[in-house]
Design a protein around this motif. Sequence first.
Motif, mmCIF file in Angstrom:
data_model
loop_
_atom_site.group_PDB
_atom_site.id
_atom_site.type_symbol
_atom_site.label_atom_id
_atom_site.label_comp_id
_atom_site.label_asym_id
_atom_site.label_seq_id
_atom_site.Cartn_x
_atom_site.Cartn_y
_atom_site.Cartn_z
ATOM 1 N N GLY A 70 0.855 -1.181 0.000
ATOM 2 C CA GLY A 70 0.000 0.000 0.000
ATOM 3 C C GLY A 70 0.889 1.229 0.000
ATOM 4 N N LEU A 71 0.332 2.343 -0.456
ATOM 5 C CA LEU A 71 1.124 3.574 -0.424
ATOM 6 C C LEU A 71 1.347 4.018 1.019
ATOM 7 C CD1 LEU A 71 2.566 5.864 -1.801
ATOM 8 C CD2 LEU A 71 0.361 6.882 -2.376
ATOM 9 N N ASP A 72 0.448 3.612 1.919
ATOM 10 C CA ASP A 72 0.635 3.915 3.345
ATOM 11 C C ASP A 72 2.032 3.508 3.819
ATOM 12 O OD1 ASP A 72 -1.804 5.060 3.948
ATOM 13 O OD2 ASP A 72 -2.715 3.212 4.669
ATOM 14 N N ILE A 75 4.638 5.953 2.612
ATOM 15 C CA ILE A 75 4.621 7.221 3.354
ATOM 16 C C ILE A 75 5.318 7.042 4.709
ATOM 17 C CG2 ILE A 75 3.119 8.970 4.395
ATOM 18 C CD1 ILE A 75 1.022 8.206 2.181
ATOM 19 N N PHE A 101 -4.252 14.391 3.589
ATOM 20 C CA PHE A 101 -4.386 12.999 4.027
ATOM 21 C C PHE A 101 -3.764 12.928 5.427
ATOM 22 C CE2 PHE A 101 -2.659 8.489 3.336
ATOM 23 C CZ PHE A 101 -3.881 7.895 3.618
ATOM 24 N N TYR A 104 -0.101 11.744 6.942
ATOM 25 C CA TYR A 104 1.171 12.495 6.964
ATOM 26 C C TYR A 104 1.462 12.985 8.386
ATOM 27 C CZ TYR A 104 -0.088 12.983 1.977
ATOM 28 O OH TYR A 104 -0.491 12.763 0.688
ATOM 29 N N THR A 145 -0.144 16.463 -2.364
ATOM 30 C CA THR A 145 -1.068 15.460 -2.890
ATOM 31 C C THR A 145 -1.747 16.023 -4.127
ATOM 32 O OG1 THR A 145 -1.494 14.904 -0.590
ATOM 33 C CG2 THR A 145 -2.906 13.857 -2.232
ATOM 34 N N ASN A 149 -6.578 15.131 -1.307
ATOM 35 C CA ASN A 149 -7.586 14.467 -0.507
ATOM 36 C C ASN A 149 -7.613 15.220 0.822
ATOM 37 O OD1 ASN A 149 -9.179 12.723 0.974
ATOM 38 N ND2 ASN A 149 -7.623 11.116 1.170
ATOM 39 N N ASP A 176 2.100 12.771 -3.644
ATOM 40 C CA ASP A 176 1.187 11.643 -3.469
ATOM 41 C C ASP A 176 0.168 11.682 -4.601
ATOM 42 O OD1 ASP A 176 -0.964 10.000 -2.656
ATOM 43 O OD2 ASP A 176 -0.489 10.291 -0.535
ATOM 44 N N ALA A 178 -2.166 9.305 -5.307
ATOM 45 C CA ALA A 178 -3.111 8.204 -5.078
ATOM 46 C C ALA A 178 -4.297 8.258 -6.045
ATOM 47 C CB ALA A 178 -3.613 8.244 -3.632
ATOM 48 N N TYR A 179 -4.652 9.481 -6.489
ATOM 49 C CA TYR A 179 -5.846 9.652 -7.335
ATOM 50 C C TYR A 179 -5.478 10.127 -8.747
ATOM 51 C CZ TYR A 179 -7.813 9.170 -2.734
ATOM 52 O OH TYR A 179 -8.130 8.678 -1.494
ATOM 53 N N THR A 202 -0.835 4.415 -5.762
ATOM 54 C CA THR A 202 -1.491 3.276 -5.137
ATOM 55 C C THR A 202 -2.361 2.558 -6.157
ATOM 56 O OG1 THR A 202 -3.016 2.547 -3.432
ATOM 57 C CG2 THR A 202 -3.435 4.717 -4.343
ATOM 58 N N SER A 204 -4.973 0.954 -4.873
ATOM 59 C CA SER A 204 -6.164 0.781 -4.027
ATOM 60 C C SER A 204 -7.385 1.479 -4.591
ATOM 61 C CB SER A 204 -5.921 1.385 -2.640
ATOM 62 O OG SER A 204 -4.911 0.704 -1.962
ATOM 63 N N LYS A 205 -7.193 2.497 -5.382
ATOM 64 C CA LYS A 205 -8.310 3.369 -5.762
ATOM 65 C C LYS A 205 -8.822 2.999 -7.154
ATOM 66 C CE LYS A 205 -7.441 5.427 -1.848
ATOM 67 N NZ LYS A 205 -8.297 5.319 -0.689
ATOM 68 N N ARG A 213 -3.472 -4.473 -0.720
ATOM 69 C CA ARG A 213 -2.418 -3.596 -0.230
ATOM 70 C C ARG A 213 -1.205 -3.583 -1.164
ATOM 71 N NH1 ARG A 213 -4.092 -0.583 1.135
ATOM 72 N NH2 ARG A 213 -2.726 0.283 2.705
ATOM 73 N N ILE A 214 -1.282 -2.779 -2.196
ATOM 74 C CA ILE A 214 -0.098 -2.590 -3.040
ATOM 75 C C ILE A 214 -0.054 -1.169 -3.609
ATOM 76 C CG2 ILE A 214 -1.207 -3.703 -5.064
ATOM 77 C CD1 ILE A 214 1.832 -4.709 -5.648
HETATM 78 C C1 LIG Z 1 -3.805 10.703 -0.539
HETATM 79 C C2 LIG Z 1 -3.681 9.271 -0.180
HETATM 80 N N1 LIG Z 1 -2.465 8.717 -0.123
HETATM 81 C C3 LIG Z 1 -2.302 7.424 0.196
HETATM 82 C C4 LIG Z 1 -3.382 6.623 0.495
HETATM 83 C C5 LIG Z 1 -3.123 5.210 0.942
HETATM 84 O O1 LIG Z 1 -3.233 4.320 -0.094
HETATM 85 P P1 LIG Z 1 -2.974 2.769 0.141
HETATM 86 O O2 LIG Z 1 -4.313 2.120 0.193
HETATM 87 O O3 LIG Z 1 -2.200 2.358 -1.061
HETATM 88 O O4 LIG Z 1 -2.204 2.587 1.395
HETATM 89 C C6 LIG Z 1 -4.661 7.148 0.456
HETATM 90 C C7 LIG Z 1 -5.824 6.312 0.808
HETATM 91 O O5 LIG Z 1 -6.881 6.783 1.143
HETATM 92 C C8 LIG Z 1 -4.824 8.514 0.121
HETATM 93 O O6 LIG Z 1 -6.026 9.091 0.090
#
Ligand SMILES: Cc1ncc(COP(=O)(O)O)c(C=O)c1O
Length: 347
Positions: A70-72, A75, A101, A104, A145, A149, A176, A178-179, A202, A204-205, A213-214
Amino acid sequence: MSHYQKPPELYDGLRLHQNENTGGCSPRVLEALAKLRADEIGFYPPYTAATEACARYLGVTPERLALTNGLDEGIMAIAVAHLRPAAGGLIPEALVPEPAFEIYRFDTAVAGGRLVQVMPKPDFTFPLDDVLAAITPRTRVVFLTNPNNPTGVPTPLGAIRTIARRVPKEALVFVDEAYAEFAGETFIPDLPSFANVVVGRTFSKAWGLAGLRIGCLVGAPETLEPIQQAVPVYSVNIAAAVAIQAALADPDHLRHYLRQVAESKALLYATCDRLGLKYWKSAANFVLVNAGDRTAALVDGAAARGVYLRDRSTEPGCAGCVRISTGIVEHTQRCIAVMEEVLCAAA
Ligand SMILES: Cc1ncc(COP(=O)(O)O)c(C=O)c1O
């Protein structure tokens, strides 16, 4: 520091509170997972093919990409690599334009860094001058970001370039993305000119793989190296490594979802106009809506009807705001019907 408040585990209704793909992953992912052999699960996972597939998708060479759980995880690794207090007593600073987000903030605190928040403008346009003014010799990470978000508002690529030129030479600018699939814009082509910038992605979206989780980090190998030191060596599991290759081989699944998201946003904007609710045009798969003093009634009333929305009213600049995922059109229509019912009852 208050701890991260994980959203409650609500799986019995319509999940429009975590920006997931509520249509789920490509059927090709399920086929690939079903084909996993016992010995493959018995071994530590190989990453070459998954890394190459992601690198191809993002138009970079594999040595410029690091897979993460996951990107989590990416970070957190950035925080661990760059925000730990130094032996000489310097407390590294993390600069965060708000609202952001919230991870951070939490990861900065876990690493022992100091959070420097830049407060938003009322229209959520990017506060470039304020970010530049907040840079100090102790700045070590700038968390950006694009699109943002929880607002969905884009962060201009030009602003990212300006910030990357102005930070101290020891600092990292994290973008970031993610979107990014929804916005159709990325900083990745700029990376060869900015060795101090790392892009996070990510799956995930847009790709619907949140449960596996990747994610990945993209940047110059020498910039990624200290961050990778903070990522456990086998953090991505074999199911995720196999799934990502199958997902990326089915771009039609993504294209379908992107069309649904565009249609969903138009439907929600029209509803907000009809109901007199302020909202911000979003470049992501969610929309931030200002329900004012009806926020709690909306979130609670929708939850009672099995539709989960994210109350963002305590985030900086977001008083009265609710974040609503806008993905599958049928799901958005259900949400709109519930919004109309709840808000008309509350009026
Ligand atoms: C801006 C942002 N970064 C990272 C993530 C985390 O993504 P991941 O599910 O890959 O951990 C999210 C998830 O909501 C997000 O909104």
